[in-house]
Design a protein around this motif. Sequence first.
Motif, short mmCIF file in Angstrom:
data_model
loop_
_atom_site.label_atom_id
_atom_site.label_comp_id
_atom_site.label_asym_id
_atom_site.label_seq_id
_atom_site.Cartn_x
_atom_site.Cartn_y
_atom_site.Cartn_z
N THR A 4 8.48 0.41 2.03
CA THR A 4 7.27 -0.39 1.87
C THR A 4 6.10 0.40 2.40
O THR A 4 6.17 0.99 3.48
CB THR A 4 7.39 -1.72 2.65
N ILE A 5 5.03 0.47 1.63
CA ILE A 5 3.80 1.15 2.05
C ILE A 5 2.69 0.11 2.11
O ILE A 5 2.44 -0.59 1.13
CB ILE A 5 3.40 2.28 1.07
N GLU A 26 7.25 1.86 5.96
CA GLU A 26 8.40 1.24 6.62
C GLU A 26 9.64 1.39 5.75
O GLU A 26 9.56 1.21 4.54
CB GLU A 26 8.19 -0.27 6.82
N TYR A 27 10.76 1.72 6.38
CA TYR A 27 12.03 1.73 5.65
C TYR A 27 13.17 1.55 6.65
O TYR A 27 13.02 1.79 7.85
CB TYR A 27 12.21 3.01 4.83
N VAL A 36 9.12 3.45 11.10
CA VAL A 36 7.71 3.20 10.80
C VAL A 36 6.94 4.50 10.99
O VAL A 36 7.07 5.16 12.02
CB VAL A 36 7.12 2.11 11.73
N LYS A 37 6.17 4.88 9.98
CA LYS A 37 5.31 6.06 10.08
C LYS A 37 3.89 5.59 9.84
O LYS A 37 3.61 4.93 8.83
CB LYS A 37 5.71 7.12 9.06
N GLU A 38 2.99 5.92 10.76
CA GLU A 38 1.59 5.53 10.64
C GLU A 38 0.74 6.76 10.36
O GLU A 38 0.92 7.81 10.98
CB GLU A 38 1.12 4.85 11.92
N ILE A 39 -0.20 6.62 9.43
CA ILE A 39 -1.09 7.71 9.05
C ILE A 39 -2.51 7.18 9.12
O ILE A 39 -2.80 6.12 8.59
CB ILE A 39 -0.81 8.20 7.62
N SER A 40 -3.40 7.90 9.78
CA SER A 40 -4.79 7.48 9.89
C SER A 40 -5.68 8.70 9.68
O SER A 40 -5.43 9.76 10.24
CB SER A 40 -5.05 6.87 11.26
N GLN A 41 -6.70 8.53 8.85
CA GLN A 41 -7.62 9.63 8.58
C GLN A 41 -9.05 9.13 8.58
O GLN A 41 -9.30 7.96 8.34
CB GLN A 41 -7.34 10.25 7.20
N ALA A 58 -1.60 9.33 0.60
CA ALA A 58 -0.99 9.78 1.85
C ALA A 58 0.39 9.16 2.03
O ALA A 58 1.34 9.84 2.45
CB ALA A 58 -1.88 9.41 3.03
N GLY A 59 0.53 7.88 1.68
CA GLY A 59 1.82 7.23 1.80
C GLY A 59 2.86 7.85 0.89
O GLY A 59 3.97 8.18 1.33
N PHE A 60 2.51 8.05 -0.38
CA PHE A 60 3.48 8.62 -1.32
C PHE A 60 3.81 10.07 -0.99
O PHE A 60 4.96 10.48 -1.11
CB PHE A 60 2.97 8.50 -2.76
N GLU A 61 2.81 10.83 -0.57
CA GLU A 61 3.06 12.24 -0.26
C GLU A 61 3.91 12.40 1.00
O GLU A 61 4.51 13.44 1.21
CB GLU A 61 1.74 13.00 -0.15
#
Length: 159
Positions: A4-5, A26-27, A36-41, A58-61
């Motif tokens: 889930t993104i 999330e997976y 859980v992986k968080e990405i912020s830019q 960013a989520g798909f990559e």
Amino acid sequence: MKVTIYTDGSARGNPEGPGGYGTILEYIDPKGQLHVKEISQGYRKTTNNRMEMMAAIAGFEALNRPCEVALFSDSKYLIDSFNQHWIDNWMRRNWKRGKNEPVKNVDLWKRLLKAIEPHQVTWNWVKGHDGHPQNERCDELATTAADGDALIEDKITDK
């Protein structure tokens, strides 16, 4: 694997300074562990829809293998572009909306299409700030990126 993104583009912060986006992946792994992986830019002088596209990219990559993906976004523009197949018409018309009206952010759309290619994706719109805790968390990430002193750069461009 099902992933889930949750994405959020945010135009908050100094209007002359950075904007930002937040993405959460999330997976559950085969052992039943939640990841859980968080990405912020942060970005300068851009639009909310553009930031939402960058959040999705960013989520798909960040996925390292083909997955079944459910993407949640509060951008109706992004979700409708796929659910109502605007994107297909744009490609058939050589990235034009009408006769002479070009689609904006074509490089980002092409990058998003390439990023989703190996995945089975469902596109889901959620009303922003309406009880989706992970979407709210993405908004917090985006706001942090927008309001932070340091601008975080990425190689996502559209020039």
